[in-house]
Design a protein around this motif. Structure first.
Motif, PDB file in Angstrom:
ATOM      1  N   VAL B 134      86.076  59.366  30.144  1.00  0.00           N
ATOM      2  CA  VAL B 134      87.022  59.851  29.122  1.00  0.00           C
ATOM      3  C   VAL B 134      87.250  58.774  28.064  1.00  0.00           C
ATOM      4  CG1 VAL B 134      89.420  60.513  28.719  1.00  0.00           C
ATOM      5  CG2 VAL B 134      88.161  61.524  30.615  1.00  0.00           C
ATOM      6  N   ALA B 135      87.414  57.539  28.534  1.00  0.00           N
ATOM      7  CA  ALA B 135      87.631  56.437  27.586  1.00  0.00           C
ATOM      8  C   ALA B 135      86.416  56.260  26.684  1.00  0.00           C
ATOM      9  CB  ALA B 135      87.927  55.147  28.356  1.00  0.00           C
ATOM     10  N   VAL B 136      85.232  56.346  27.280  1.00  0.00           N
ATOM     11  CA  VAL B 136      84.005  56.179  26.489  1.00  0.00           C
ATOM     12  C   VAL B 136      83.879  57.311  25.466  1.00  0.00           C
ATOM     13  CG1 VAL B 136      81.478  56.299  26.620  1.00  0.00           C
ATOM     14  CG2 VAL B 136      82.741  54.837  28.189  1.00  0.00           C
ATOM     15  N   ALA B 137      84.204  58.523  25.892  1.00  0.00           N
ATOM     16  CA  ALA B 137      84.120  59.654  24.964  1.00  0.00           C
ATOM     17  C   ALA B 137      85.043  59.437  23.770  1.00  0.00           C
ATOM     18  CB  ALA B 137      84.471  60.945  25.696  1.00  0.00           C
ATOM     19  N   PHE B 138      86.244  58.940  24.047  1.00  0.00           N
ATOM     20  CA  PHE B 138      87.208  58.701  22.962  1.00  0.00           C
ATOM     21  C   PHE B 138      86.693  57.594  22.036  1.00  0.00           C
ATOM     22  CE2 PHE B 138      91.092  56.599  21.351  1.00  0.00           C
ATOM     23  CZ  PHE B 138      91.587  57.671  20.625  1.00  0.00           C
ATOM     24  N   GLU B 139      86.263  56.490  22.638  1.00  0.00           N
ATOM     25  CA  GLU B 139      85.761  55.372  21.835  1.00  0.00           C
ATOM     26  C   GLU B 139      84.534  55.787  21.015  1.00  0.00           C
ATOM     27  OE1 GLU B 139      86.639  52.333  21.269  1.00  0.00           O
ATOM     28  OE2 GLU B 139      88.189  51.862  22.756  1.00  0.00           O
ATOM     29  N   TRP B 140      83.676  56.557  21.660  1.00  0.00           N
ATOM     30  CA  TRP B 140      82.446  56.993  20.991  1.00  0.00           C
ATOM     31  C   TRP B 140      82.784  57.857  19.772  1.00  0.00           C
ATOM     32  CZ3 TRP B 140      77.707  57.307  24.462  1.00  0.00           C
ATOM     33  CH2 TRP B 140      76.542  57.466  23.710  1.00  0.00           C
ATOM     34  N   ALA B 141      83.751  58.730  19.952  1.00  0.00           N
ATOM     35  CA  ALA B 141      84.151  59.601  18.837  1.00  0.00           C
ATOM     36  C   ALA B 141      84.696  58.780  17.680  1.00  0.00           C
ATOM     37  CB  ALA B 141      85.189  60.608  19.322  1.00  0.00           C
ATOM     38  N   ILE B 142      85.507  57.780  18.011  1.00  0.00           N
ATOM     39  CA  ILE B 142      86.049  56.922  16.947  1.00  0.00           C
ATOM     40  C   ILE B 142      84.931  56.154  16.249  1.00  0.00           C
ATOM     41  CG2 ILE B 142      87.514  54.909  16.516  1.00  0.00           C
ATOM     42  CD1 ILE B 142      89.102  57.420  17.019  1.00  0.00           C
ATOM     43  N   MET B 164      91.368  50.751  16.404  1.00  0.00           N
ATOM     44  CA  MET B 164      91.262  50.744  17.859  1.00  0.00           C
ATOM     45  C   MET B 164      91.795  49.487  18.536  1.00  0.00           C
ATOM     46  SD  MET B 164      90.317  53.660  18.596  1.00  0.00           S
ATOM     47  CE  MET B 164      90.208  53.342  20.348  1.00  0.00           C
ATOM     48  N   MET B 165      91.808  48.365  17.818  1.00  0.00           N
ATOM     49  CA  MET B 165      92.220  47.115  18.468  1.00  0.00           C
ATOM     50  C   MET B 165      93.619  47.195  19.084  1.00  0.00           C
ATOM     51  SD  MET B 165      90.144  44.614  18.817  1.00  0.00           S
ATOM     52  CE  MET B 165      88.577  43.995  18.293  1.00  0.00           C
ATOM     53  N   PRO B 166      94.595  47.806  18.409  1.00  0.00           N
ATOM     54  CA  PRO B 166      95.927  47.884  19.021  1.00  0.00           C
ATOM     55  C   PRO B 166      95.940  48.621  20.356  1.00  0.00           C
ATOM     56  CG  PRO B 166      96.045  48.409  16.688  1.00  0.00           C
ATOM     57  CD  PRO B 166      94.594  48.328  17.035  1.00  0.00           C
ATOM     58  N   PHE B 167      94.958  49.481  20.568  1.00  0.00           N
ATOM     59  CA  PHE B 167      94.873  50.176  21.853  1.00  0.00           C
ATOM     60  C   PHE B 167      93.981  49.418  22.827  1.00  0.00           C
ATOM     61  CE2 PHE B 167      95.557  53.407  18.595  1.00  0.00           C
ATOM     62  CZ  PHE B 167      96.704  54.017  19.073  1.00  0.00           C
ATOM     63  N   GLU B 168      92.836  48.961  22.298  1.00  0.00           N
ATOM     64  CA  GLU B 168      91.819  48.379  23.185  1.00  0.00           C
ATOM     65  C   GLU B 168      92.308  47.099  23.856  1.00  0.00           C
ATOM     66  OE1 GLU B 168      87.719  49.873  20.964  1.00  0.00           O
ATOM     67  OE2 GLU B 168      88.464  47.837  20.658  1.00  0.00           O
ATOM     68  N   VAL B 169      92.915  46.225  23.061  1.00  0.00           N
ATOM     69  CA  VAL B 169      93.263  44.913  23.613  1.00  0.00           C
ATOM     70  C   VAL B 169      94.246  45.028  24.779  1.00  0.00           C
ATOM     71  CG1 VAL B 169      94.367  42.707  23.098  1.00  0.00           C
ATOM     72  CG2 VAL B 169      92.691  43.659  21.514  1.00  0.00           C
ATOM     73  N   PRO B 170      95.372  45.723  24.604  1.00  0.00           N
ATOM     74  CA  PRO B 170      96.282  45.791  25.761  1.00  0.00           C
ATOM     75  C   PRO B 170      95.730  46.604  26.934  1.00  0.00           C
ATOM     76  CG  PRO B 170      97.140  47.082  23.917  1.00  0.00           C
ATOM     77  CD  PRO B 170      95.963  46.332  23.405  1.00  0.00           C
ATOM     78  N   ILE B 171      95.081  47.724  26.625  1.00  0.00           N
ATOM     79  CA  ILE B 171      94.598  48.573  27.729  1.00  0.00           C
ATOM     80  C   ILE B 171      93.473  47.884  28.487  1.00  0.00           C
ATOM     81  CG2 ILE B 171      93.417  50.735  28.277  1.00  0.00           C
ATOM     82  CD1 ILE B 171      94.983  52.026  26.004  1.00  0.00           C
ATOM     83  N   LEU B 172      92.485  47.398  27.731  1.00  0.00           N
ATOM     84  CA  LEU B 172      91.362  46.743  28.406  1.00  0.00           C
ATOM     85  C   LEU B 172      91.825  45.462  29.097  1.00  0.00           C
ATOM     86  CD1 LEU B 172      88.419  47.223  25.887  1.00  0.00           C
ATOM     87  CD2 LEU B 172      88.812  48.379  28.050  1.00  0.00           C
ATOM     88  N   GLY B 173      92.761  44.757  28.461  1.00  0.00           N
ATOM     89  CA  GLY B 173      93.290  43.546  29.087  1.00  0.00           C
ATOM     90  C   GLY B 173      93.980  43.853  30.398  1.00  0.00           C
ATOM     91  N   ALA B 174      94.841  44.866  30.363  1.00  0.00           N
ATOM     92  CA  ALA B 174      95.560  45.229  31.591  1.00  0.00           C
ATOM     93  C   ALA B 174      94.594  45.708  32.665  1.00  0.00           C
ATOM     94  CB  ALA B 174      96.585  46.327  31.274  1.00  0.00           C
ATOM     95  N   LEU B 175      93.614  46.491  32.232  1.00  0.00           N
ATOM     96  CA  LEU B 175      92.625  47.001  33.171  1.00  0.00           C
ATOM     97  C   LEU B 175      91.816  45.861  33.790  1.00  0.00           C
ATOM     98  CD1 LEU B 175      92.006  49.961  33.880  1.00  0.00           C
ATOM     99  CD2 LEU B 175      90.026  49.809  32.380  1.00  0.00           C
ATOM    100  N   GLY B 176      91.409  44.952  32.931  1.00  0.00           N
ATOM    101  CA  GLY B 176      90.638  43.804  33.423  1.00  0.00           C
ATOM    102  C   GLY B 176      91.436  42.977  34.408  1.00  0.00           C
ATOM    103  N   ILE B 177      92.689  42.742  34.070  1.00  0.00           N
ATOM    104  CA  ILE B 177      93.544  41.952  34.966  1.00  0.00           C
ATOM    105  C   ILE B 177      93.725  42.681  36.303  1.00  0.00           C
ATOM    106  CG2 ILE B 177      95.911  41.133  35.289  1.00  0.00           C
ATOM    107  CD1 ILE B 177      95.920  40.580  32.225  1.00  0.00           C
ATOM    108  N   ALA B 178      93.942  44.002  36.209  1.00  0.00           N
ATOM    109  CA  ALA B 178      94.161  44.765  37.447  1.00  0.00           C
ATOM    110  C   ALA B 178      92.935  44.713  38.350  1.00  0.00           C
ATOM    111  CB  ALA B 178      94.498  46.218  37.096  1.00  0.00           C
ATOM    112  N   VAL B 179      91.768  44.947  37.755  1.00  0.00           N
ATOM    113  CA  VAL B 179      90.528  44.918  38.552  1.00  0.00           C
ATOM    114  C   VAL B 179      90.306  43.522  39.113  1.00  0.00           C
ATOM    115  CG1 VAL B 179      88.011  45.132  38.433  1.00  0.00           C
ATOM    116  CG2 VAL B 179      89.467  46.820  37.314  1.00  0.00           C
TER     117      VAL B 179
END
Lengths: 509, 283
Positions: B134-142, B164-179
């Protein structure tokens, strides 16, 4: 804006040439694994039984099943798709492949799927495997592989149909591009059937083989149609495109009667629609008159193409280039394959169904496609690899492959004529051993071809080492990011790099 | 006027249709009558056809060929001249590949792979695969939208980043930290106690060193950065997966009885009701 290079350029690239090279590299590696599996299976069945010689009773069917499906799905189709991704946009004068990011996604999806498929086999999966979750993984990952191939096929077909340069009408596209348009359309029509079948098998296996009773125990047989007549011809359609382009280039002449050539390729493609032959739908489909009719008609387009190649070479000044030698050998082996296939139509007289005759026909067709792949990689090596491949290896490897195909298939065909199935018997050990030697020759030919592709190192590769006619030879080797440094050459005929000699040439055909 | 492609497909359609009519009628075991002809013409609705499979195959080929032929005729074989005349412009824009790299195709394939493995093994992986897709589909569309924002690829990339940066940085950062935390925690639970100290210190040191290098060399080769990220991510993920499969090490808990005994052997606790005796206080 600078284009990323190195690992970042590979991982993130949507350049069709990079993606195509990745496809070719991965497919060659998987082809090597598939070839080794085929030889192991062949050695094991020398005495006429599976699982008694070097493989145990559980492993032997898995090895054979892996070889049967991977030769097509993990090797030939992706390798041809890779060649198509590099060459086709150049041939039609496009700056990029259609849907470039989707092309990249198709490769990575294929790679993940192929890796998981190999893993599933390695942990006792595959059709009829002993570990239930590994069998499920096989079905799901093979489906993922097919999704990747379908996505790539869409990109190639759309490029030929909709991203051609100005003046490049559909009847002017080079023969390789036309054959790959036909191939990818057939793959798009038939591979989804395999995908649907895998979903059925997955659901059935997941539910204890009761939901759609009867499919479970015969899983390997359900997917075997992919490598059998007529569907196996779908992997061999590009043979005709390679030989026609290579012959016209080597003969330094215009291809005579392009309409007939395109018609022959299209007709062979139509005969390769074999998705209806899956036994899950109808076990007796091999006996249907439609199937027999397609088998009987298949040699005709191949013969027509051979005739056109002869005309092309007779009218020009042919040089025995690797592309020409490989292309002609591939077509001859394909012709033999279609003739062997046509014999299956006489079921009442010969009783060949279910025998090694069918295996011989599949092997001949797949090796023919492999020889064409080698010929194509050598012919377009400056575009695919950015270097000139070793010509000596390019002429020798197809010979070894063709010889291997004969040594492999003739004993199998003889076994079939003698009425021996896979499970047989005494008296054919010697022929089985010869067939294994043939498989070894095929593998050797493949390794020789790969070694020759390494070619000679050089900095200034020629844009056109053959004196070609079509647009891909108008750009540098390797081609730049946007394929052509300047404007795309004007297309006023089917051979835009040849000066028009008569007013008719201006019209294209 | 019909185009080359449409002529070819219409020819195939005609041949297949004719073959289907003849085949469907010829294989009909009943005697020839009007129903034989109406059967093959009406797909078996009024009358019957003989061999259903062959008839359906030939009719299927005819139908597909008609569709393809009609499409090619409608779009004039997608010839550039015809498209330019339709638009109407002198020349249609050329299709170009985005020059800047995009990792979303690889990430999307990873999501699909996770989905496939997940439907065999665990629902958590299925969820991961779906979320990634889902994330890839959204990013791809943008990305597809921003690719066509202007004629300048650099400006297009800046547009995409601004959105996209205002979304990508916190979400990907949080995701990366969680993983990262989840995977490392599995590893720490699995390895022997002494190894925990080394891994805990080593990972922290590695993160510090890599972060220092990246900040000190902002123009570092993207391939080096990509290799670092891939190797690091694979190492952490592989470690986490292997540790999860192996399971946590056995941690010896002290039996409750022994603890009580030790308590009893130590200084007695004061009861709230115990009398308090002050010692050393001035009398």
């Amino acid at each position: 804006m600078a284009t990323p290079r190195g690992l970042a350029g590979v991982l993130g690239s949507s350049d069709h040439k990079v993606v195509g090279r990745l496809y070719v590299g991965a497919a060659l590696l998987l082809g090597l694994i598939s070839g080794v599996a085929g030889i192991l299976g062949g050695i094991d069945r020398i005495d006429g039984t599976f699982g008694n010689t070097i493989l145990d009773g559980d492993t032997a069917p898995q090895v054979i099943s892996f070889h049967a499906t991977s030769a097509t799905l993990l090797f030939l189709l992706p390798a041809l798709l890779g060649l198509a991704m590099v060459v086709v946009p150049l041939q039609v004068g496009a700056r990029a492949i259609a849907f470039p990011r989707a092309a990249a996604a198709s490769f990575w999806t294929f790679l993940f799927g192929a890796g998981l498929t190999v893993t599933a086999y390695a942990i006792d999966g595959g059709p009829g495997g002993g570990r239930a979750d590994a069998v499920d993984l096989w079905a799901a990952s093979t489906g993922l592989t097919i999704v990747g191939l379908l996505l790539g096929s869409i990109c190639v077909a759309t490029t030929v149909l909709a991203v051609r340069a100005e003046g490049m009408s559909l009847e002017r596209v080079p023969m390789l591009a036309w054959s790959l348009l036909c191939s990818t359309v057939i793959w798009l029509l038939t591979l989804p059937v395999m995908l649907a079948l895998l979903i059925i098998l997955y659901v059935d296996h997941r539910n204890g083989q009761q939901f759609l009773g009867g499919l479970g125990p015969d899983m390997a047989e359900q997917v075997a149609w992919l490598g059998r007549q007529p569907q196996v011809y779908a992997a061999a359609i590009p043979v005709l495109g390679v030989v026609l382009d290579a012959a016209a280039t080597a003969g330094r002449t215009r291809l005579p009667n392009r309409g007939a050539a395109m018609g022959a390729i299209g007709a062979f493609a139509v005969l390769g629609i074999g998705a209806f032959a899956l036994t899950a739908i109808s076990p007796e489909v091999a006996q249907q008159p439609v199937t027999k009719g397609m088998a009987l008609l298949a040699p005709l387009p191949v013969l027509a193409v051979l005739g056109l190649v002869g005309l092309s070479l007779r009218g020009g000044r042919p040089r025995p280039t690797s592309g020409l030698v490989g292309g002609v050998l591939a077509t001859l082996v394909l012709l033999l394959a279609t003739l062997v296939g046509a014999a299956t139509a006489f079921e009442g007289a010969l009783e060949l169904a279910g025998t090694q005759w069918v295996t011989a026909q599949s092997h001949l067709t797949l090796v023919a496609a492999t020889i064409a792949l080698v010929a194509g990689l050598y012919h377009w090596s400056t575009k695919v690899l950015g270097r000139v491949a070793t010509e000596a290896a390019g002429r020798t490897a197809p010979l070894v492959l063709a010889l291997g195909a004969l040594v492999l298939a003739v004993p199998e065909a003889l076994s079939g004529l003698l009425g021996e199935g896979d499970e047989a018997v005494t008296g054919i050990e010697a022929m089985n051993a010869v067939a294994v030697a043939g498989a070894g020759l095929v593998l050797l030919g493949g390794l020789l071809a790969v070694a020759g592709l390494a070619g000679r190192p050089g900095r200034d590769e020629p844009a056109d080492p053959w004196g070609g006619h079509t647009l891909e030879w108008a750009t540098a080797s390797p081609p730049p990011f946007a394929n052509f440094d300047g404007p795309v050459p004007a297309v006023t005929s089917a051979e835009p790099l040849l000066a028009p000699t008569t007013p008719d040439d201006e019209d294209g055909a | 006027m019909l185009t080359t492609g449409s002529k070819w497909f219409f020819g195939v359609a005609g041949a297949a249709l004719l073959a289907a009519l003849v085949y469907g009628g010829a294989t009909n075991p009943s005697e020839v009558k009007m129903a034989t002809f109406t059967g093959v013409l009406t797909l078996g609705y009024k009358g019957g056809v003989g061999d259903h499979i062959g008839y359906a195959i030939l009719m299927g080929i005819a139908g597909a060929a008609v569709f393809l032929g009609a499409s090619l005729a409608a779009f004039r074989d997608a010839d550039v001249e015809a498209e330019a005349a339709l638009l109407p412009v002198d020349t249609v824009p050329e299709v170009t590949a985005p020059p800047q790299g995009s990792y979303w195709p690889v990430i999307g394939a990873f999501g699909a792979g996770a989905l496939v493995v997940g439907i065999v093994t665990s629902s958590a992986l299925v969820m991961l695969g779906i979320v990634v897709l889902v994330a890839v589909a959204f990013e791809w569309a943008i990305s597809a939208w921003s690719d066509r924002a202007t004629n300048d690829p650099a400006v297009n990339q800046a547009v995409r980043r601004r959105v996209m940066m205002p979304f990508e940085v916190p979400i990907l950062g949080a995701l990366g930290i969680a993983v990262f935390v989840l995977a490392i925690s599995r590893v720490l639970l699995t390895v022997p106690q002494l190894g925990v100290y080394f891994i805990f210190g080593g990972v922290a040191l590695a993160v510090l060193v890599v972060a220092f290098v990246l900040s000190a060399r902002p123009r570092l080769n993207p391939s080096v950065v990509a290799a670092l990220c891939v190797v690091g991510a694979l190492a952490v993920l592989a470690g986490g997966v292997v540790s999860a499969v192996v399971g946590p090490r056995e941690i010896e808990h002290e039996p409750e009885g022994e603890a009580e005994d030790e308590d009893q052997q130590g200084a007695p606790l004061l009861s709230p009701d115990a009398p308090v005796v002050l010692t050393g206080a001035p009398s």
